[in-house]
Design a protein around this motif. Sequence first.
Motif, PDB file in Angstrom:
ATOM      1  N   LEU A   1    -127.236  -4.365  51.116  1.00 19.02           N
ATOM      2  CA  LEU A   1    -126.987  -3.401  50.054  1.00 19.02           C
ATOM      3  C   LEU A   1    -125.598  -3.673  49.482  1.00 19.02           C
ATOM      4  CD1 LEU A   1    -127.768  -0.719  48.577  1.00 19.02           C
ATOM      5  CD2 LEU A   1    -126.715   0.489  50.502  1.00 19.02           C
ATOM      6  N   THR A   2    -125.518  -3.847  48.178  1.00 19.83           N
ATOM      7  CA  THR A   2    -124.240  -4.066  47.505  1.00 19.83           C
ATOM      8  C   THR A   2    -123.989  -2.899  46.573  1.00 19.83           C
ATOM      9  OG1 THR A   2    -124.618  -6.446  47.577  1.00 19.83           O
ATOM     10  CG2 THR A   2    -122.903  -5.667  46.096  1.00 19.83           C
ATOM     11  N   LEU A   3    -122.878  -2.211  46.789  1.00 22.50           N
ATOM     12  CA  LEU A   3    -122.537  -1.026  46.009  1.00 22.50           C
ATOM     13  C   LEU A   3    -121.327  -1.324  45.130  1.00 22.50           C
ATOM     14  CD1 LEU A   3    -122.785   1.443  49.005  1.00 22.50           C
ATOM     15  CD2 LEU A   3    -124.493   1.097  47.219  1.00 22.50           C
ATOM     16  N   ASP A   4    -121.473  -1.129  43.844  1.00 24.39           N
ATOM     17  CA  ASP A   4    -120.382  -1.312  42.891  1.00 24.39           C
ATOM     18  C   ASP A   4    -119.799   0.066  42.601  1.00 24.39           C
ATOM     19  OD1 ASP A   4    -118.632  -2.455  41.094  1.00 24.39           O
ATOM     20  OD2 ASP A   4    -120.120  -2.627  39.488  1.00 24.39           O
ATOM     21  N   VAL A   5    -118.525   0.240  42.900  1.00 24.75           N
ATOM     22  CA  VAL A   5    -117.901   1.561  42.882  1.00 24.75           C
ATOM     23  C   VAL A   5    -116.707   1.577  41.928  1.00 24.75           C
ATOM     24  CG1 VAL A   5    -116.645   3.202  44.337  1.00 24.75           C
ATOM     25  CG2 VAL A   5    -118.625   2.016  45.248  1.00 24.75           C
ATOM     26  N   LEU A   6    -116.583   2.661  41.191  1.00 24.06           N
ATOM     27  CA  LEU A   6    -115.416   2.918  40.352  1.00 24.06           C
ATOM     28  C   LEU A   6    -114.604   4.017  41.027  1.00 24.06           C
ATOM     29  CD1 LEU A   6    -113.913   2.442  37.636  1.00 24.06           C
ATOM     30  CD2 LEU A   6    -115.309   4.290  36.696  1.00 24.06           C
ATOM     31  N   LEU A   7    -113.331   3.733  41.264  1.00 22.99           N
ATOM     32  CA  LEU A   7    -112.456   4.696  41.926  1.00 22.99           C
ATOM     33  C   LEU A   7    -111.818   5.609  40.902  1.00 22.99           C
ATOM     34  CD1 LEU A   7    -110.774   2.174  44.337  1.00 22.99           C
ATOM     35  CD2 LEU A   7    -112.691   3.657  44.818  1.00 22.99           C
ATOM     36  N   GLY A   8    -111.459   6.784  41.336  1.00 30.59           N
ATOM     37  CA  GLY A   8    -110.862   7.779  40.444  1.00 30.59           C
ATOM     38  C   GLY A   8    -109.432   7.436  40.069  1.00 30.59           C
TER      39      GLY A   8
ATOM     40  N   GLU B   1    -116.683   5.587  57.818  1.00 31.42           N
ATOM     41  CA  GLU B   1    -117.719   6.610  57.982  1.00 31.42           C
ATOM     42  C   GLU B   1    -119.120   6.006  57.884  1.00 31.42           C
ATOM     43  OE1 GLU B   1    -118.994  10.573  58.696  1.00 31.42           O
ATOM     44  OE2 GLU B   1    -117.082   9.558  58.964  1.00 31.42           O
ATOM     45  N   LEU B   2    -119.320   5.056  56.973  1.00 28.28           N
ATOM     46  CA  LEU B   2    -120.611   4.364  56.890  1.00 28.28           C
ATOM     47  C   LEU B   2    -120.920   3.657  58.207  1.00 28.28           C
ATOM     48  CD1 LEU B   2    -120.460   2.793  53.324  1.00 28.28           C
ATOM     49  CD2 LEU B   2    -122.218   4.367  54.139  1.00 28.28           C
ATOM     50  N   ARG B   3    -119.920   2.969  58.736  1.00 28.28           N
ATOM     51  CA  ARG B   3    -120.099   2.239  59.991  1.00 28.28           C
ATOM     52  C   ARG B   3    -120.442   3.197  61.138  1.00 28.28           C
ATOM     53  NH1 ARG B   3    -115.367  -0.600  60.015  1.00 28.28           N
ATOM     54  NH2 ARG B   3    -116.355  -2.225  58.792  1.00 28.28           N
ATOM     55  N   ARG B   4    -119.708   4.300  61.213  1.00 29.51           N
ATOM     56  CA  ARG B   4    -119.900   5.254  62.307  1.00 29.51           C
ATOM     57  C   ARG B   4    -121.209   6.031  62.180  1.00 29.51           C
ATOM     58  NH1 ARG B   4    -119.922  10.231  63.378  1.00 29.51           N
ATOM     59  NH2 ARG B   4    -119.378  10.935  61.297  1.00 29.51           N
ATOM     60  N   LYS B   5    -121.488   6.521  60.995  1.00 34.72           N
ATOM     61  CA  LYS B   5    -122.609   7.432  60.795  1.00 34.72           C
ATOM     62  C   LYS B   5    -123.959   6.726  60.793  1.00 34.72           C
ATOM     63  CE  LYS B   5    -123.833  11.275  57.809  1.00 34.72           C
ATOM     64  NZ  LYS B   5    -123.430  12.085  56.656  1.00 34.72           N
ATOM     65  N   PHE B   6    -124.012   5.500  60.247  1.00 35.61           N
ATOM     66  CA  PHE B   6    -125.299   4.822  60.084  1.00 35.61           C
ATOM     67  C   PHE B   6    -125.465   3.583  60.953  1.00 35.61           C
ATOM     68  CE2 PHE B   6    -124.345   6.975  56.030  1.00 35.61           C
ATOM     69  CZ  PHE B   6    -125.413   7.858  56.012  1.00 35.61           C
ATOM     70  N   SER B   7    -124.464   3.222  61.737  1.00 37.61           N
ATOM     71  CA  SER B   7    -124.501   2.037  62.610  1.00 37.61           C
ATOM     72  C   SER B   7    -124.889   0.774  61.837  1.00 37.61           C
ATOM     73  CB  SER B   7    -125.470   2.259  63.769  1.00 37.61           C
ATOM     74  OG  SER B   7    -125.044   3.318  64.573  1.00 37.61           O
ATOM     75  N   VAL B   8    -124.166   0.526  60.744  1.00 38.35           N
ATOM     76  CA  VAL B   8    -124.399  -0.645  59.911  1.00 38.35           C
ATOM     77  C   VAL B   8    -123.139  -1.501  59.895  1.00 38.35           C
ATOM     78  CG1 VAL B   8    -126.095   0.495  58.415  1.00 38.35           C
ATOM     79  CG2 VAL B   8    -123.680   0.604  57.828  1.00 38.35           C
ATOM     80  N   SER B   9    -123.287  -2.725  59.455  1.00 44.03           N
ATOM     81  CA  SER B   9    -122.126  -3.573  59.197  1.00 44.03           C
ATOM     82  C   SER B   9    -121.724  -3.336  57.749  1.00 44.03           C
ATOM     83  CB  SER B   9    -122.483  -5.044  59.401  1.00 44.03           C
ATOM     84  OG  SER B   9    -122.791  -5.286  60.739  1.00 44.03           O
ATOM     85  N   VAL B  10    -120.452  -3.098  57.530  1.00 42.38           N
ATOM     86  CA  VAL B  10    -119.995  -2.756  56.183  1.00 42.38           C
ATOM     87  C   VAL B  10    -118.591  -3.302  55.967  1.00 42.38           C
ATOM     88  CG1 VAL B  10    -119.209  -0.484  56.944  1.00 42.38           C
ATOM     89  CG2 VAL B  10    -119.685  -0.848  54.550  1.00 42.38           C
ATOM     90  N   ALA B  11    -118.334  -3.756  54.738  1.00 39.71           N
ATOM     91  CA  ALA B  11    -117.019  -4.289  54.400  1.00 39.71           C
ATOM     92  C   ALA B  11    -116.815  -4.215  52.897  1.00 39.71           C
ATOM     93  CB  ALA B  11    -116.899  -5.733  54.859  1.00 39.71           C
TER      94      ALA B  11
ATOM     95  N   GLY C   1    -120.194  -3.996  50.655  1.00 43.41           N
ATOM     96  CA  GLY C   1    -121.403  -4.632  51.163  1.00 43.41           C
ATOM     97  C   GLY C   1    -121.833  -3.987  52.461  1.00 43.41           C
ATOM     98  N   VAL C   2    -123.112  -3.679  52.560  1.00 39.12           N
ATOM     99  CA  VAL C   2    -123.681  -3.047  53.749  1.00 39.12           C
ATOM    100  C   VAL C   2    -124.834  -3.911  54.246  1.00 39.12           C
ATOM    101  CG1 VAL C   2    -124.815  -0.983  54.666  1.00 39.12           C
ATOM    102  CG2 VAL C   2    -123.102  -0.753  52.868  1.00 39.12           C
ATOM    103  N   ALA C   3    -124.878  -4.160  55.546  1.00 37.98           N
ATOM    104  CA  ALA C   3    -125.986  -4.912  56.131  1.00 37.98           C
ATOM    105  C   ALA C   3    -126.570  -4.106  57.283  1.00 37.98           C
ATOM    106  CB  ALA C   3    -125.517  -6.264  56.645  1.00 37.98           C
ATOM    107  N   VAL C   4    -127.896  -4.105  57.348  1.00 37.50           N
ATOM    108  CA  VAL C   4    -128.586  -3.354  58.404  1.00 37.50           C
ATOM    109  C   VAL C   4    -129.721  -4.213  58.950  1.00 37.50           C
ATOM    110  CG1 VAL C   4    -130.032  -2.167  56.702  1.00 37.50           C
ATOM    111  CG2 VAL C   4    -129.789  -1.213  58.972  1.00 37.50           C
ATOM    112  N   ALA C   5    -129.895  -4.172  60.251  1.00 35.31           N
ATOM    113  CA  ALA C   5    -131.014  -4.861  60.897  1.00 35.31           C
ATOM    114  C   ALA C   5    -131.912  -3.804  61.530  1.00 35.31           C
ATOM    115  CB  ALA C   5    -130.507  -5.824  61.966  1.00 35.31           C
ATOM    116  N   ALA C   6    -133.227  -3.976  61.353  1.00 33.87           N
ATOM    117  CA  ALA C   6    -134.180  -2.999  61.884  1.00 33.87           C
ATOM    118  C   ALA C   6    -135.487  -3.691  62.223  1.00 33.87           C
ATOM    119  CB  ALA C   6    -134.416  -1.888  60.873  1.00 33.87           C
ATOM    120  N   SER C   7    -136.306  -3.011  63.008  1.00 33.98           N
ATOM    121  CA  SER C   7    -137.581  -3.590  63.424  1.00 33.98           C
ATOM    122  C   SER C   7    -138.660  -3.448  62.355  1.00 33.98           C
ATOM    123  CB  SER C   7    -138.053  -2.960  64.732  1.00 33.98           C
ATOM    124  OG  SER C   7    -138.203  -1.562  64.557  1.00 33.98           O
TER     125      SER C   7
END
Length: 98
Positions: A6-13, A31-41, A55-61
Amino acid sequence: MFVGALTLDVLLGDVRSLKEKRSVIRPIVAELRRKFSVSVAETGDQDLYRRCEIGVAVAASTAAHCSEVMDSCERFVAGRPEIELLSARRRLFSSEEE
């Protein structure tokens, strides 16, 4: 096994420096890393003050679980009042692909 990207394009305030940008983005990434157990940077636009690519990466069955986690991450970021989610791009990879 399925891997979602998942790639998120964000505009900051109201951000006027890279230091302020880090102070906004770091808690979101943590918080993304902690709450959803994903790799994020922070994966792009590191030199721009008001733009950020996360960028968010998730592995699942299952593909359904992978999509569900990516949906949750997208909603979490979109719900943050200090930023504006401009776009979200996602890809789903399967272990059966060659």
